[in-house]
Design a protein around this motif. Structure first.
Motif: not given
Ligand SMILES: *Cc1c(COP(=O)(O)O)cnc(C)c1O
Length: 386
Positions: A35-39, A83-85, A128-130, A165-169, A209-211, A223-227
Motif C-alpha cells: 500500500a503506497v502511503v506517500k504524501a 522508500c524510493w526518492l 534496484l530501480k530500472i 528489482l522494480w520499475s514504474h509505468f 493502481s491502474p496496472a 503490486v504497488r497501488p496508491g490512489i
C-alpha cells in the motif's frame, strides 16, 4: 469536540480502506500488496491508513521519501517498508537501521547505501530501480549492467542484499497505450539480465493502481497501488471506483458560517467574478485554497447543501468561498459536503477533478493539515458496518 462543532473536517473511513485493500488483493491474487502511503497517504493520514492497510493484508508499505518511511517506523510500524526518492545526504543509515528497503537507481546511491550499511554494521536491503521508459528515476537500460555488477559485488562484500528489482509505468492509466507493453518487455529483459548475473531478489514489481486493476501480466510478485487504496480512480479511462468494488475513503465537509439575504446585483468575493442575478441567499463555506480547495474551483466547484447540488460562486479565497442558494434557506452550522463516496448525492473527488481540470490524486492529496482528519471504521468490530 464533535465533528459538527468543527469548522471543517475530512472524515477518513478506514473500514472502506480495508475493503479497498481486500478488493485489490483479489485482483492480484498471486502477488503481495504494497500500500503506497506517500504524501501522508495521499492526504488521508499515513499512520492510521498504513495500519489499516496492514490489517487488510498489505504485507508492504511504500513511501516516496526516507523521512516518510522513518515517520512510520517512529509510529510503530514494523512490517516491510520501502522508500524510493533519495537525495544525496539523506538518512541512509537511519533507514537501514530501521529495516527499511531502500531503492537505488544509480551508482552514487549504491555507494551511499553501502557506506551507510558498513557504518551501521548492518546488511542493507536494497531494491534496484530500472527506467523501463518513464524517463524519471531509475537506471537506464544502457547503464543497467554496470549497476547490476556493482550491486552484486557489494552483495559479495556482505554490505547489502538486493531484495527487489522494480520499475514504474508511464501510461498504465491509458489501457492499450503502446508504451505499456514496451515497458514490460524492457522490465523482463532487465530482470533476466540481473538474475543471470547472480542477483536473487525476493520481489519483482511494476504495477501501480491502474496496472493492478487492469493489467494482470504486470503483477509479478508485488503490486504497488496508491490512489485505488483510497477509493479514487486513477483516470477516466480506467473507470469509476465502483467498477472495481472500490469505495472513496475521504469525505470532505464543512459547516456554513454565514447565511444571509442579499439583493440582486451584489458582487461576490474578490474581483466580483460572480454577481447575484436577483435577490438571493448566500452561504459562506469556511474552506479556501489554504485548506487545499483549488482556486481553479472558482465558479466551478460542486458541493451539496441540504441535499441540493450547488456550485462555488465567484472566487475561492484563501480561507473561504461562497455558494448562492438561489433563494433557498439554510442555517449557520448546516453541513456542506464537497466530496465523498457519492451515496448521499454529494460530488466525488473525480467530480472535483473534472471541475478543476486536474486528477482525483491532486484533489485528495492537497487537502491541507488545517483540515482535521476524523477517523471512523477503526476496527471491523465497531466500524465495519459504517
Ligand atoms: C505513487 C507511486 C505508486 C502508486 O501509484 P498510484 O497510481 O497512486 O497507484 C506506485 N509506485 C511508485 C513508484 C509511486 O511513486
Amino acid at each position: 469536540m464533535s465533528e459538527t462543532q468543527m469548522r471543517a473536517r475530512a472524515v477518513v473511513d478506514l473500514a472502506a480502506l480495508r475493503e479497498n485493500v481486500r478488493a485489490l488483493r483479489a485482483r492480484a491474487p498471486r502477488a503481495e500488496l504494497m500500500a503506497v502511503v506517500k504524501a501522508d497517504a495521499y492526504g488521508h493520514g499515513a499512520v492510521p491508513c498504513g495500519r489499516a492497510a496492514r490489517e487488510a493484508g498489505a504485507t508492504w508499505l511504500g513511501t516516496a521519501t526516507p523521512q516518510e518511511a522513518l515517520a512510520l517506523r517512529a509510529a510503530g510500524d514494523r512490517g516491510r517498508l520501502m522508500c524510493w526518492l533519495w537525495a544525496p545526504g539523506d538518512p541512509w543509515r537511519e533507514a537501514i537501521e530501521a529495516d527499511i528497503d531502500v531503492s537505488v537507481s544509480g551508482l552514487w546511491a549504491l555507494r551511499e547505501a553501502e557506506a551507510a550499511a558498513v557504518a551501521a554494521g548492518r546488511v542493507a536491503r536494497v531494491q534496484l530501480k530500472i527506467d523501463t521508459g518513464l524517463g524519471r528515476n531509475g537506471c537506464q537500460p544502457a547503464d543497467w549492467p554496470d549497476l547490476v555488477a556493482a550491486a552484486r559485488a557489494a552483495e559479495q562484500r556482505g554490505a547489502l542484499k538486493v531484495t527487489g528489482l522494480w520499475s514504474h509505468f508511464a501510461c498504465a492509466d491509458e489501457p492499450g497505450h503502446p508504451s505499456i507493453q514496451a515497458q514490460l518487455a524492457v522490465f523482463r529483459d532487465s530482470v533476466g539480465h540481473a538474475e543471470a548475473r547472480g542477483l536473487d531478489p525476493e520481489v519483482r514489481h511494476m504495477a501501480n493502481s491502474p496496472a493492478t486493476l487492469t493489467l494482470p501480466e504486470s503483477h509479478f510478485d508485488l503490486v504497488r497501488p496508491g490512489i485505488a487504496v483510497y477509493g479514487v480512480s486513477p483516470s477516466a479511462e480506467i473507470g469509476v471506483p465502483g467498477d472495481f468494488g472500490l469505495r472513496p475513503v475521504m469525505t470532505l465537509s464543512a459547516s456554513l458560517v454565514s447565511v444571509k439575504r442579499v439583493p440582486g446585483g451584489h458582487g461576490v468575493s474578490y474581483g466580483h467574478k460572480y454577481v447575484t442575478p436577483g435577490e438571493t441567499t448566500l452561504a459562506l463555506v469556511p474552506l479556501g485554497y489554504a485548506d487545499g480547495i483549488p482556486r481553479a474551483a472558482s465558479g466551478t466547484g460542486p458541493v451539496l447543501i441540504s441535499g441540493k447540488p450547488r456550485t462555488v460562486a465567484g472566487r475561492v479565497a484563501m480561507d473561504q468561498f461562497v455558494v448562492d442558494l438561489g433563494g433557498d434557506d439554510a442555517a449557520v452550522g448546516d453541513e456542506v459536503v464537497l466530496f465523498g463516496p457519492g451515496d448521499r448525492g454529494e460530488p466525488t473527488a473525480e467530480d472535483w477533478a473534472r471541475a478543476t481540470n486536474t486528477l482525483g490524486y491532486e484533489v485528495v492529496t492537497r487537502i491541507s493539515a488545517r483540515v482535521p482528519r476524523v477517523y471512523v471504521g477503526e476496527s471491523d468490530a465497531t466500524g465495519g458496518a459504517a
